[in-house]
Scaffold this motif. Structure first.
Motif, PDB file in Angstrom:
ATOM      1  N   GLU A  40       4.796   7.973  -1.990  1.00 47.22           N
ATOM      2  CA  GLU A  40       5.651   9.117  -1.709  1.00 47.22           C
ATOM      3  C   GLU A  40       5.571   9.382  -0.219  1.00 47.22           C
ATOM      4  OE1 GLU A  40       7.245  10.853  -4.303  1.00 47.22           O
ATOM      5  OE2 GLU A  40       8.345  11.980  -2.764  1.00 47.22           O
ATOM      6  N   MET A  41       6.722   9.337   0.443  1.00 49.01           N
ATOM      7  CA  MET A  41       6.762   9.480   1.900  1.00 49.01           C
ATOM      8  C   MET A  41       7.563  10.719   2.250  1.00 49.01           C
ATOM      9  SD  MET A  41       7.383   5.491   3.004  1.00 49.01           S
ATOM     10  CE  MET A  41       9.015   5.428   2.265  1.00 49.01           C
ATOM     11  N   ASN A  42       6.912  11.683   2.875  1.00 53.54           N
ATOM     12  CA  ASN A  42       7.546  12.934   3.279  1.00 53.54           C
ATOM     13  C   ASN A  42       7.500  13.079   4.800  1.00 53.54           C
ATOM     14  OD1 ASN A  42       7.992  13.841   0.540  1.00 53.54           O
ATOM     15  ND2 ASN A  42       5.812  14.324   0.426  1.00 53.54           N
ATOM     16  N   SER A  43       8.310  13.981   5.302  1.00 53.23           N
ATOM     17  CA  SER A  43       8.364  14.240   6.751  1.00 53.23           C
ATOM     18  C   SER A  43       8.473  12.941   7.528  1.00 53.23           C
ATOM     19  CB  SER A  43       7.116  15.024   7.181  1.00 53.23           C
ATOM     20  OG  SER A  43       7.021  16.237   6.470  1.00 53.23           O
ATOM     21  N   LEU A  44       9.394  12.103   7.112  1.00 53.96           N
ATOM     22  CA  LEU A  44       9.528  10.794   7.732  1.00 53.96           C
ATOM     23  C   LEU A  44       9.956  10.906   9.184  1.00 53.96           C
ATOM     24  CD1 LEU A  44      11.051   8.944   4.691  1.00 53.96           C
ATOM     25  CD2 LEU A  44       9.054   8.149   5.974  1.00 53.96           C
ATOM     26  N   LYS A  45       9.447   9.966   9.975  1.00 54.86           N
ATOM     27  CA  LYS A  45       9.725   9.918  11.407  1.00 54.86           C
ATOM     28  C   LYS A  45      10.380   8.576  11.733  1.00 54.86           C
ATOM     29  CE  LYS A  45       5.475  12.518  12.342  1.00 54.86           C
ATOM     30  NZ  LYS A  45       4.184  12.522  13.074  1.00 54.86           N
ATOM     31  N   PRO A  46      11.127   8.508  12.833  1.00 59.29           N
ATOM     32  CA  PRO A  46      11.720   7.213  13.214  1.00 59.29           C
ATOM     33  C   PRO A  46      10.690   6.102  13.342  1.00 59.29           C
ATOM     34  CG  PRO A  46      12.737   8.979  14.449  1.00 59.29           C
ATOM     35  CD  PRO A  46      11.588   9.606  13.686  1.00 59.29           C
ATOM     36  N   GLU A  47       9.473   6.434  13.758  1.00 59.93           N
ATOM     37  CA  GLU A  47       8.441   5.402  13.902  1.00 59.93           C
ATOM     38  C   GLU A  47       7.920   4.891  12.566  1.00 59.93           C
ATOM     39  OE1 GLU A  47       8.529   8.425  15.362  1.00 59.93           O
ATOM     40  OE2 GLU A  47       6.513   9.307  15.497  1.00 59.93           O
ATOM     41  N   ASP A  48       8.346   5.478  11.465  1.00 61.47           N
ATOM     42  CA  ASP A  48       8.009   4.950  10.143  1.00 61.47           C
ATOM     43  C   ASP A  48       8.956   3.817   9.729  1.00 61.47           C
ATOM     44  OD1 ASP A  48       7.376   8.316   9.125  1.00 61.47           O
ATOM     45  OD2 ASP A  48       5.873   6.792   9.597  1.00 61.47           O
ATOM     46  N   THR A  49       9.984   3.588  10.521  1.00 57.89           N
ATOM     47  CA  THR A  49      10.936   2.520  10.207  1.00 57.89           C
ATOM     48  C   THR A  49      10.239   1.168  10.194  1.00 57.89           C
ATOM     49  OG1 THR A  49      12.818   3.713  11.118  1.00 57.89           O
ATOM     50  CG2 THR A  49      13.000   1.313  11.004  1.00 57.89           C
ATOM     51  N   ALA A  50      10.385   0.454   9.082  1.00 60.66           N
ATOM     52  CA  ALA A  50       9.702  -0.832   8.908  1.00 60.66           C
ATOM     53  C   ALA A  50      10.101  -1.426   7.567  1.00 60.66           C
ATOM     54  CB  ALA A  50       8.186  -0.650   8.955  1.00 60.66           C
ATOM     55  N   VAL A  51       9.701  -2.669   7.361  1.00 61.86           N
ATOM     56  CA  VAL A  51       9.744  -3.245   6.027  1.00 61.86           C
ATOM     57  C   VAL A  51       8.402  -2.934   5.366  1.00 61.86           C
ATOM     58  CG1 VAL A  51       9.966  -5.323   4.639  1.00 61.86           C
ATOM     59  CG2 VAL A  51      11.321  -5.072   6.735  1.00 61.86           C
ATOM     60  N   TYR A  52       8.455  -2.354   4.189  1.00 59.50           N
ATOM     61  CA  TYR A  52       7.254  -1.965   3.464  1.00 59.50           C
ATOM     62  C   TYR A  52       6.975  -2.991   2.367  1.00 59.50           C
ATOM     63  CZ  TYR A  52       7.009   2.492   5.857  1.00 59.50           C
ATOM     64  OH  TYR A  52       6.868   3.465   6.824  1.00 59.50           O
ATOM     65  N   TYR A  53       5.726  -3.438   2.329  1.00 57.81           N
ATOM     66  CA  TYR A  53       5.305  -4.468   1.375  1.00 57.81           C
ATOM     67  C   TYR A  53       4.219  -3.914   0.448  1.00 57.81           C
ATOM     68  CZ  TYR A  53       7.528  -7.777   4.593  1.00 57.81           C
ATOM     69  OH  TYR A  53       8.417  -8.453   5.392  1.00 57.81           O
ATOM     70  N   CYS A  54       4.360  -4.227  -0.805  1.00 58.01           N
ATOM     71  CA  CYS A  54       3.343  -3.911  -1.792  1.00 58.01           C
ATOM     72  C   CYS A  54       2.341  -5.072  -1.855  1.00 58.01           C
ATOM     73  CB  CYS A  54       4.032  -3.730  -3.146  1.00 58.01           C
ATOM     74  SG  CYS A  54       2.948  -3.596  -4.552  1.00 58.01           S
ATOM     75  N   ASN A  55       1.077  -4.736  -2.052  1.00 59.37           N
ATOM     76  CA  ASN A  55       0.024  -5.742  -2.188  1.00 59.37           C
ATOM     77  C   ASN A  55      -0.866  -5.354  -3.351  1.00 59.37           C
ATOM     78  OD1 ASN A  55      -3.045  -6.401  -1.351  1.00 59.37           O
ATOM     79  ND2 ASN A  55      -1.695  -8.021  -0.653  1.00 59.37           N
ATOM     80  N   ALA A  56      -1.228  -6.332  -4.167  1.00 61.92           N
ATOM     81  CA  ALA A  56      -2.097  -6.053  -5.310  1.00 61.92           C
ATOM     82  C   ALA A  56      -3.191  -7.109  -5.410  1.00 61.92           C
ATOM     83  CB  ALA A  56      -1.286  -6.028  -6.596  1.00 61.92           C
ATOM     84  N   ALA A  57      -4.397  -6.631  -5.655  1.00 58.41           N
ATOM     85  CA  ALA A  57      -5.538  -7.510  -5.919  1.00 58.41           C
ATOM     86  C   ALA A  57      -5.711  -7.573  -7.428  1.00 58.41           C
ATOM     87  CB  ALA A  57      -6.796  -6.965  -5.266  1.00 58.41           C
ATOM     88  N   LEU A  58      -5.593  -8.758  -8.003  1.00 56.45           N
ATOM     89  CA  LEU A  58      -5.645  -8.828  -9.451  1.00 56.45           C
ATOM     90  C   LEU A  58      -6.239 -10.152  -9.933  1.00 56.45           C
ATOM     91  CD1 LEU A  58      -3.087 -10.776 -10.500  1.00 56.45           C
ATOM     92  CD2 LEU A  58      -1.796  -8.822  -9.668  1.00 56.45           C
ATOM     93  N   LYS A  59      -6.596 -10.154 -11.212  1.00 54.15           N
ATOM     94  CA  LYS A  59      -7.113 -11.357 -11.865  1.00 54.15           C
ATOM     95  C   LYS A  59      -6.123 -11.775 -12.948  1.00 54.15           C
ATOM     96  CE  LYS A  59     -11.510 -11.439 -12.891  1.00 54.15           C
ATOM     97  NZ  LYS A  59     -12.838 -11.108 -13.416  1.00 54.15           N
ATOM     98  N   VAL A  60      -5.916 -13.064 -13.060  1.00 57.79           N
ATOM     99  CA  VAL A  60      -4.992 -13.568 -14.081  1.00 57.79           C
ATOM    100  C   VAL A  60      -5.720 -13.953 -15.365  1.00 57.79           C
ATOM    101  CG1 VAL A  60      -3.295 -14.301 -12.387  1.00 57.79           C
ATOM    102  CG2 VAL A  60      -5.069 -15.919 -13.145  1.00 57.79           C
TER     103      VAL A  60
END
Length: 121
Positions: free
Chosen positions: A81-101
């Motif tokens: 959840e991103m509030n009070s967004l600023k121009p410097e928050d502009t980016a590509v956002y990536y999800c990362n997960a540590a998991l076991k198969v």
């Protein structure tokens, strides 16, 4: 095979809000830490927020107090959840997960495809 699918990016004006989500699916035994990273043009990818399986969280200083990371373990989903967004928050956002198969497998790290967040002034 494991997939992380993100959604929720977009364009907003400064001061606005966005909510990102990322769901892990496929052959998953257990999910451990989940995190959001971002990469702005010409900059290195940086950790934005991380949440452990026990729900402990940490944030990069620049977003602390404005962004909130959470997760739904039953859905293997992490939110930002991103509030009070600023121009410097502009980016590509990536999800990362540590998991076991599998029970005896090592923890491995998986990435989503990225979602663009653009904040205009």
């Amino acid at each position: 095979q494991v997939q992380l699918v993100e959604c929720g990016g977009g364009s907003v004006q400064a001061g606005g809000s966005l909510r990102l989500s990322c769901t892990a699916s496929g052959s998953i035994f257990s999910v451990h830490d989940m995190a959001w990273y971002r990469q702005a043009p010409g900059k290195e990818r940086e950790l934005v927020a991380r949440i452990t399986g026990g729900l402990a969280t940490n944030y990069v200083d620049s977003v602390a107090g404005r962004f909130t990371i959470s997760r739904d373990n039953g859905k293997n989903t992490v939110y930002l959840e991103m509030n009070s967004l600023k121009p410097e928050d502009t980016a590509v956002y990536y999800c990362n997960a540590a998991l076991k198969v599998a029970f005896r497998s090592a923890i491995d790290y998986y990435w989503g495809q990225g979602t663009q967040v653009t904040v205009s002034s």
